[in-house]
Design an enzyme around this catalytic site. Sequence first.
Site, PDB file in Angstrom:
ATOM      1  N   GLY A  10       0.845  -1.190   0.000  1.00 15.11           N
ATOM      2  CA  GLY A  10       0.000   0.000   0.000  1.00 15.11           C
ATOM      3  C   GLY A  10       0.877   1.235   0.000  1.00 15.11           C
ATOM      4  O   GLY A  10       2.072   1.151   0.301  1.00 15.11           O
ATOM      5  N   CYS A  35       5.169  -6.278   1.742  1.00 18.39           N
ATOM      6  CA  CYS A  35       5.560  -4.869   1.774  1.00 18.39           C
ATOM      7  C   CYS A  35       4.827  -4.140   2.919  1.00 18.39           C
ATOM      8  O   CYS A  35       5.075  -4.439   4.079  1.00 18.39           O
ATOM      9  CB  CYS A  35       5.310  -4.237   0.409  1.00 18.39           C
ATOM     10  SG  CYS A  35       6.198  -2.698   0.187  1.00 18.39           S
ATOM     11  N   TYR A  36       3.890  -3.251   2.595  1.00 19.82           N
ATOM     12  CA  TYR A  36       3.134  -2.581   3.669  1.00 19.82           C
ATOM     13  C   TYR A  36       2.497  -3.620   4.591  1.00 19.82           C
ATOM     14  O   TYR A  36       2.469  -3.456   5.816  1.00 19.82           O
ATOM     15  CB  TYR A  36       2.048  -1.693   3.055  1.00 19.82           C
ATOM     16  CG  TYR A  36       1.199  -0.951   4.074  1.00 19.82           C
ATOM     17  CD1 TYR A  36       1.601   0.290   4.553  1.00 19.82           C
ATOM     18  CD2 TYR A  36       0.015  -1.501   4.558  1.00 19.82           C
ATOM     19  CE1 TYR A  36       0.834   0.970   5.493  1.00 19.82           C
ATOM     20  CE2 TYR A  36      -0.751  -0.828   5.499  1.00 19.82           C
ATOM     21  CZ  TYR A  36      -0.338   0.410   5.959  1.00 19.82           C
ATOM     22  OH  TYR A  36      -1.103   1.075   6.888  1.00 19.82           O
ATOM     23  N   HIS A  69       8.068  -7.738  -3.612  1.00 19.52           N
ATOM     24  CA  HIS A  69       6.782  -8.089  -4.230  1.00 19.52           C
ATOM     25  C   HIS A  69       6.918  -9.390  -5.022  1.00 19.52           C
ATOM     26  O   HIS A  69       7.309  -9.353  -6.193  1.00 19.52           O
ATOM     27  CB  HIS A  69       6.323  -6.953  -5.152  1.00 19.52           C
ATOM     28  CG  HIS A  69       5.870  -5.757  -4.390  1.00 19.52           C
ATOM     29  ND1 HIS A  69       4.577  -5.608  -3.940  1.00 19.52           N
ATOM     30  CD2 HIS A  69       6.549  -4.676  -3.956  1.00 19.52           C
ATOM     31  CE1 HIS A  69       4.473  -4.474  -3.281  1.00 19.52           C
ATOM     32  NE2 HIS A  69       5.658  -3.883  -3.275  1.00 19.52           N
ATOM     33  N   GLU A 104       4.728 -11.064  -6.323  1.00 18.90           N
ATOM     34  CA  GLU A 104       3.687 -11.209  -7.348  1.00 18.90           C
ATOM     35  C   GLU A 104       4.062 -10.626  -8.709  1.00 18.90           C
ATOM     36  O   GLU A 104       3.442 -10.953  -9.706  1.00 18.90           O
ATOM     37  CB  GLU A 104       2.378 -10.560  -6.849  1.00 18.90           C
ATOM     38  CG  GLU A 104       2.388  -9.042  -6.691  1.00 18.90           C
ATOM     39  CD  GLU A 104       2.950  -8.554  -5.351  1.00 18.90           C
ATOM     40  OE1 GLU A 104       3.648  -9.336  -4.676  1.00 18.90           O
ATOM     41  OE2 GLU A 104       2.728  -7.380  -5.008  1.00 18.90           O
ATOM     42  N   GLY A 136     -19.955 -10.515 -29.555  1.00 18.19           N
ATOM     43  CA  GLY A 136     -19.023 -11.289 -30.379  1.00 18.19           C
ATOM     44  C   GLY A 136     -17.658 -11.415 -29.723  1.00 18.19           C
ATOM     45  O   GLY A 136     -16.792 -12.124 -30.210  1.00 18.19           O
ATOM     46  N   GLY A 137     -17.460 -10.720 -28.615  1.00 21.50           N
ATOM     47  CA  GLY A 137     -16.201 -10.841 -27.877  1.00 21.50           C
ATOM     48  C   GLY A 137     -16.236 -12.077 -26.990  1.00 21.50           C
ATOM     49  O   GLY A 137     -17.269 -12.744 -26.865  1.00 21.50           O
ATOM     50  N   VAL A 138     -15.103 -12.342 -26.354  1.00 17.95           N
ATOM     51  CA  VAL A 138     -15.019 -13.564 -25.556  1.00 17.95           C
ATOM     52  C   VAL A 138     -15.922 -13.510 -24.318  1.00 17.95           C
ATOM     53  O   VAL A 138     -16.514 -14.512 -23.921  1.00 17.95           O
ATOM     54  CB  VAL A 138     -13.546 -13.893 -25.187  1.00 17.95           C
ATOM     55  CG1 VAL A 138     -12.951 -12.838 -24.281  1.00 17.95           C
ATOM     56  CG2 VAL A 138     -13.434 -15.267 -24.548  1.00 17.95           C
ATOM     57  N   ASP A 139     -16.072 -12.317 -23.728  1.00 16.84           N
ATOM     58  CA  ASP A 139     -16.872 -12.227 -22.496  1.00 16.84           C
ATOM     59  C   ASP A 139     -18.341 -12.545 -22.759  1.00 16.84           C
ATOM     60  O   ASP A 139     -18.930 -13.411 -22.116  1.00 16.84           O
ATOM     61  CB  ASP A 139     -16.770 -10.831 -21.865  1.00 16.84           C
ATOM     62  CG  ASP A 139     -15.342 -10.455 -21.552  1.00 16.84           C
ATOM     63  OD1 ASP A 139     -14.491 -11.354 -21.557  1.00 16.84           O
ATOM     64  OD2 ASP A 139     -15.081  -9.266 -21.313  1.00 16.84           O
ATOM     65  N   SER A 140     -18.928 -11.824 -23.722  1.00 13.29           N
ATOM     66  CA  SER A 140     -20.361 -12.041 -23.933  1.00 13.29           C
ATOM     67  C   SER A 140     -20.615 -13.412 -24.563  1.00 13.29           C
ATOM     68  O   SER A 140     -21.649 -14.026 -24.318  1.00 13.29           O
ATOM     69  CB  SER A 140     -20.987 -10.912 -24.754  1.00 13.29           C
ATOM     70  OG  SER A 140     -20.490 -10.884 -26.058  1.00 13.29           O
ATOM     71  N   SER A 141     -19.663 -13.925 -25.333  1.00 17.69           N
ATOM     72  CA  SER A 141     -19.855 -15.252 -25.925  1.00 17.69           C
ATOM     73  C   SER A 141     -19.823 -16.333 -24.850  1.00 17.69           C
ATOM     74  O   SER A 141     -20.641 -17.262 -24.839  1.00 17.69           O
ATOM     75  CB  SER A 141     -18.768 -15.537 -26.966  1.00 17.69           C
ATOM     76  OG  SER A 141     -18.803 -14.566 -27.972  1.00 17.69           O
ATOM     77  N   LYS A 169      -9.719 -11.877 -16.913  1.00 27.43           N
ATOM     78  CA  LYS A 169      -9.849 -12.071 -18.362  1.00 27.43           C
ATOM     79  C   LYS A 169      -9.229 -13.399 -18.824  1.00 27.43           C
ATOM     80  O   LYS A 169      -9.819 -14.112 -19.633  1.00 27.43           O
ATOM     81  CB  LYS A 169      -9.163 -10.905 -19.074  1.00 27.43           C
ATOM     82  CG  LYS A 169      -9.399 -10.872 -20.562  1.00 27.43           C
ATOM     83  CD  LYS A 169     -10.722 -10.218 -20.873  1.00 27.43           C
ATOM     84  CE  LYS A 169     -10.986 -10.157 -22.349  1.00 27.43           C
ATOM     85  NZ  LYS A 169     -12.234  -9.467 -22.635  1.00 27.43           N
TER      86      LYS A 169
END
Length: 515
Positions: free
Chosen positions: A51, A78-79, A165, A167, A220-225, A371
């Site tokens: 943070g 870290c923090y 970090h 990550e 037509g994108g991956v999310d809505s499909s 994603k």
Amino acid sequence: MLVILDFGSQYSELIARRIRETQVYSEVLSYRTTVSQIKQLNPQGIILSGGPNSVYDANAPQCDPGIWDLEIPILGVCYGMQLMVQQLGGIVERADRGEYGKASLLIDDPTDLLTNVEDGATMWMSHADSVKQLPEGFEVLAHTENTPCAAIAHHEKQLYGVQFHPEVVHSIGGQALIRNFVYHICECEPTWTMAAFVEQATREIRAKVGDKRVLLALSGGVDSSTLAFLLHKAIGDQLTCMFIDQGFMRKNEPERLVKLFQEQFHIPVVHVKARDRFLVKIAGITDPEEKRKRIGHEFIRVFEEESKRLGPFDYLAQGTLYPDVIESADTNVDPKTGERVAVKIKSHHNVGGLPKDLRFKLIEPLRKLFKDEVRKVGKSIGLPEEIINRHPFPGPGLAIRILGEVTEERLEILRDADHIVRQEINRQGMYSKFWQAFAVLLPIRSVGVMGDQRTYAYPIVLRFVSSEDGMTADWSRVPYDFLETISNRIVNEVPGVNRVVYDITSKPPGTIEWE
Ligand code: XMP
């Protein structure tokens, strides 16, 4: 599952992703989350994020001190580590020298948290404060040249802290450390698989929707499909998929999308052919924002008309992903029902932005996913590569890749040029090398010569970029021969174009799209 308490680090989300990569479910929660709320989730471990504050600041964010008595492993980053030290009676002070960037981790105790992390491994540091005195029962696991307490542990209580970090990708061995914490210290099992997700999501959708009807705007994108597939699996024909073709999609895309859903997935799609309406609305408009606004408004109008015609619907399905949920925590919730409602949609939203006053209840089955996880789900349910790894495509589509006025003729030209770009990129196997790669049409004309004839025609701009997230981007260095092939084909095959140029501007100062 693991809980990440977020103290405002830019990396909190990344920690969650790293843990999910070990196939263990993790959630980012506010640092204000109380011990009793945490207990309800029954986590096997907690991670305290970094943070921007100093723990000794007057208003420094504190966690519920009850977490130290939960008797589950805790890792402070870290923090988070400094807070652990301070709350448990140690001392944190401003360091003589801060440490920013790479540092070599010199390991004092290679067991436990640091198993399989190499002595001297590069770790990413970003801190001005340092631990000056450890609380009772803690010992040092590793140090760096400037930081005596770079990794610490209270073995008996399973409390751990790292000043660096683990990550971030620059931390070599960071993922090994995270795996040690997840598997060996917290004893989590790798159960977070996409198959398990699909099963659980299906159950939850059925329980929430009951016998009600759901509307989904397919882009037509991956999310809505992926969303369409999940919902259809869960509730069958209680789902209505609506695809609004505004006329600004790429060549053949609307037909392919509808065919794919209907014939391959047997998911019916209401194909709303609204091309003429949109083109009329932006006729003569040259200002980019005005164009976007008009397209957005028309989208809403069509959406409302069609949802009335096909409805009534109880739920609107939306492809909200986990990063949006983290960012908008506590917002967009109806105070009466506690349900999330569509009160604020980003202007960049793929379906073009829905009305502010839509009072559908929302169903957001992807809201726990990142994603890359949506892509995995998409893959596991059989979505083709062309949808799973599709480059981002703006809601207003080709209309903002034709600078100035959009006409049927210009759309035709751009669609054909763009099609050639795509064909050549695929032929070279380069699609996945780009964040986006597309053509732009400029509304000016230049002189050329073809077959001894003077030409006076439009230029096409090629815009190929690499990017991590679309916020910044770099223009792609591609072979000249490749550019030449595309240029030759466009000029020879697309009437109305006599020149091709390559955009060598990064973002910033340019944006990816030209409007
Ligand atoms: P810019 O042009 O701002 O774009 O660098 C950043 C990313 O956002 C995409 N973009 C949009 N996506 N609706 C969308 O869904 C939009 O209106 C929109 N405008 C830009 C752009 O393609 C790039 O990936």
